[in-house]
Write a protein that holds these residues in place. Sequence first.
Motif, PDB file in Angstrom:
ATOM      1  N   TYR A 290      11.800   1.204  -1.663  1.00 35.89           N
ATOM      2  CA  TYR A 290      11.802   2.019  -2.882  1.00 35.89           C
ATOM      3  C   TYR A 290      10.455   1.958  -3.592  1.00 35.89           C
ATOM      4  N   SER A 291       9.857   0.780  -3.640  1.00 39.90           N
ATOM      5  CA  SER A 291       8.549   0.684  -4.290  1.00 39.90           C
ATOM      6  C   SER A 291       7.484   1.404  -3.468  1.00 39.90           C
ATOM      7  N   GLY A 292       7.661   1.448  -2.160  1.00 44.47           N
ATOM      8  CA  GLY A 292       6.741   2.223  -1.322  1.00 44.47           C
ATOM      9  C   GLY A 292       6.803   3.701  -1.628  1.00 44.47           C
ATOM     10  N   TYR A 293       8.014   4.211  -1.778  1.00 46.73           N
ATOM     11  CA  TYR A 293       8.167   5.625  -2.157  1.00 46.73           C
ATOM     12  C   TYR A 293       7.520   5.881  -3.518  1.00 46.73           C
ATOM     13  N   ALA A 294       7.738   4.954  -4.453  1.00 47.41           N
ATOM     14  CA  ALA A 294       7.148   5.111  -5.789  1.00 47.41           C
ATOM     15  C   ALA A 294       5.626   5.112  -5.717  1.00 47.41           C
ATOM     16  N   GLU A 295       5.055   4.247  -4.894  1.00 45.10           N
ATOM     17  CA  GLU A 295       3.596   4.194  -4.785  1.00 45.10           C
ATOM     18  C   GLU A 295       3.030   5.467  -4.166  1.00 45.10           C
ATOM     19  N   ILE A 296       3.694   5.986  -3.162  1.00 41.60           N
ATOM     20  CA  ILE A 296       3.229   7.243  -2.553  1.00 41.60           C
ATOM     21  C   ILE A 296       3.281   8.371  -3.588  1.00 41.60           C
ATOM     22  N   ALA A 297       4.387   8.442  -4.329  1.00 39.63           N
ATOM     23  CA  ALA A 297       4.528   9.483  -5.345  1.00 39.63           C
ATOM     24  C   ALA A 297       3.480   9.325  -6.448  1.00 39.63           C
ATOM     25  N   LEU A 298       3.257   8.101  -6.901  1.00 41.57           N
ATOM     26  CA  LEU A 298       2.258   7.870  -7.949  1.00 41.57           C
ATOM     27  C   LEU A 298       0.852   8.195  -7.452  1.00 41.57           C
ATOM     28  N   GLY A 299       0.550   7.775  -6.238  1.00 38.71           N
ATOM     29  CA  GLY A 299      -0.770   8.068  -5.681  1.00 38.71           C
ATOM     30  C   GLY A 299      -1.017   9.556  -5.564  1.00 38.71           C
ATOM     31  N   ALA A 300      -0.020  10.269  -5.065  1.00 34.43           N
ATOM     32  CA  ALA A 300      -0.150  11.727  -4.944  1.00 34.43           C
ATOM     33  C   ALA A 300      -0.285  12.366  -6.319  1.00 34.43           C
TER      34      ALA A 300
ATOM     35  N   VAL B 135      -1.305   5.538  -2.108  1.00 35.82           N
ATOM     36  CA  VAL B 135      -0.658   6.214  -0.981  1.00 35.82           C
ATOM     37  C   VAL B 135      -0.687   5.310   0.254  1.00 35.82           C
ATOM     38  N   VAL B 136      -1.821   4.707   0.537  1.00 33.54           N
ATOM     39  CA  VAL B 136      -1.935   3.825   1.710  1.00 33.54           C
ATOM     40  C   VAL B 136      -1.032   2.600   1.532  1.00 33.54           C
ATOM     41  N   ALA B 137      -1.038   2.015   0.330  1.00 34.29           N
ATOM     42  CA  ALA B 137      -0.161   0.867   0.083  1.00 34.29           C
ATOM     43  C   ALA B 137       1.305   1.265   0.233  1.00 34.29           C
ATOM     44  N   GLY B 138       1.661   2.441  -0.267  1.00 32.83           N
ATOM     45  CA  GLY B 138       3.042   2.915  -0.142  1.00 32.83           C
ATOM     46  C   GLY B 138       3.446   3.112   1.306  1.00 32.83           C
ATOM     47  N   ILE B 139       2.550   3.670   2.097  1.00 35.49           N
ATOM     48  CA  ILE B 139       2.823   3.818   3.534  1.00 35.49           C
ATOM     49  C   ILE B 139       2.975   2.442   4.174  1.00 35.49           C
ATOM     50  N   GLY B 140       2.148   1.504   3.734  1.00 33.83           N
ATOM     51  CA  GLY B 140       2.270   0.131   4.232  1.00 33.83           C
ATOM     52  C   GLY B 140       3.621  -0.482   3.905  1.00 33.83           C
ATOM     53  N   HIS B 141       4.143  -0.181   2.720  1.00 33.09           N
ATOM     54  CA  HIS B 141       5.475  -0.664   2.347  1.00 33.09           C
ATOM     55  C   HIS B 141       6.525  -0.198   3.357  1.00 33.09           C
ATOM     56  N   LEU B 142       6.353   1.005   3.842  1.00 33.52           N
ATOM     57  CA  LEU B 142       7.353   1.598   4.732  1.00 33.52           C
ATOM     58  C   LEU B 142       7.114   1.264   6.200  1.00 33.52           C
ATOM     59  N   THR B 143       5.919   0.801   6.536  1.00 33.64           N
ATOM     60  CA  THR B 143       5.582   0.622   7.963  1.00 33.64           C
ATOM     61  C   THR B 143       4.891  -0.710   8.229  1.00 33.64           C
ATOM     62  N   PHE B 144       3.569  -0.689   8.320  1.00 30.77           N
ATOM     63  CA  PHE B 144       2.799  -1.794   8.893  1.00 30.77           C
ATOM     64  C   PHE B 144       2.725  -3.063   8.044  1.00 30.77           C
ATOM     65  N   SER B 145       3.025  -3.014   6.766  1.00 32.14           N
ATOM     66  CA  SER B 145       2.939  -4.211   5.920  1.00 32.14           C
ATOM     67  C   SER B 145       4.276  -4.573   5.270  1.00 32.14           C
ATOM     68  N   ARG B 146       5.323  -4.064   5.812  1.00 30.65           N
ATOM     69  CA  ARG B 146       6.638  -4.248   5.185  1.00 30.65           C
ATOM     70  C   ARG B 146       6.993  -5.722   5.002  1.00 30.65           C
ATOM     71  N   LYS B 147       6.772  -6.516   6.033  1.00 32.05           N
ATOM     72  CA  LYS B 147       7.091  -7.946   5.950  1.00 32.05           C
ATOM     73  C   LYS B 147       6.234  -8.630   4.886  1.00 32.05           C
ATOM     74  N   GLU B 148       4.968  -8.279   4.830  1.00 28.01           N
ATOM     75  CA  GLU B 148       4.064  -8.873   3.846  1.00 28.01           C
ATOM     76  C   GLU B 148       4.528  -8.565   2.424  1.00 28.01           C
ATOM     77  N   PHE B 149       4.958  -7.341   2.188  1.00 28.09           N
ATOM     78  CA  PHE B 149       5.402  -6.958   0.847  1.00 28.09           C
ATOM     79  C   PHE B 149       6.707  -7.651   0.463  1.00 28.09           C
ATOM     80  N   ARG B 150       7.550  -7.981   1.431  1.00 28.66           N
ATOM     81  CA  ARG B 150       8.801  -8.691   1.111  1.00 28.66           C
ATOM     82  C   ARG B 150       8.507 -10.047   0.480  1.00 28.66           C
ATOM     83  N   ALA B 151       7.358 -10.649   0.807  1.00 29.07           N
ATOM     84  CA  ALA B 151       6.989 -11.945   0.236  1.00 29.07           C
ATOM     85  C   ALA B 151       6.795 -11.868  -1.273  1.00 29.07           C
ATOM     86  N   GLN B 152       6.585 -10.679  -1.798  1.00 27.22           N
ATOM     87  CA  GLN B 152       6.332 -10.519  -3.225  1.00 27.22           C
ATOM     88  C   GLN B 152       7.584 -10.193  -4.030  1.00 27.22           C
ATOM     89  N   VAL B 153       8.693  -9.983  -3.372  1.00 24.39           N
ATOM     90  CA  VAL B 153       9.918  -9.613  -4.097  1.00 24.39           C
ATOM     91  C   VAL B 153      10.598 -10.890  -4.600  1.00 24.39           C
TER      92      VAL B 153
END
Length: 130
Positions: A52-62, A20-38
């Motif tokens: 999209y992967s952030g949404y998936a991570e939030i859903a999976l975490g929940a 959930v925290v990683a998914g929120i990071g995808h959408l907000t505070f770590s977005r640029k960092e996660f783009r490095a992995q695409v």
Amino acid sequence: MKDKSQMQKIARYGLGAFLVVAGIGHLTFSRKEFRAQVPDWVPISKDDTVVYSGYAEIALGAALILAPAKQRSKVGKIAAAFFAAVFPGNIAQYTDRRDGFGLDTDGKRLARLFFQPVLVAWALKSTSDT
């Protein structure tokens, strides 16, 4: 020492919270960092992939946290498959020498590759019926 089911619950909740925290990071505070992995070969924009992967991570975490006992094993398998599916992004970060999340050397990026199987095992073990 806690019994196995209690330890599984702690592990499952921990992984769920992590996602959930990683998914929120995808959408907000770590977005640029996660783009490095695409990887460049992904057919949609890097930003859309991260969102999209952030949404998936939030859903999976929940789902890991909230799934009824009958569904936990399925959710764990889906989470494990997700971790396997995003592994090419970790490989791309390593092979393309992209910095992100403090992974600013080849050694650090290589070491991170060995953590992905740990996540797969964590998802499966924390949700197994046995």
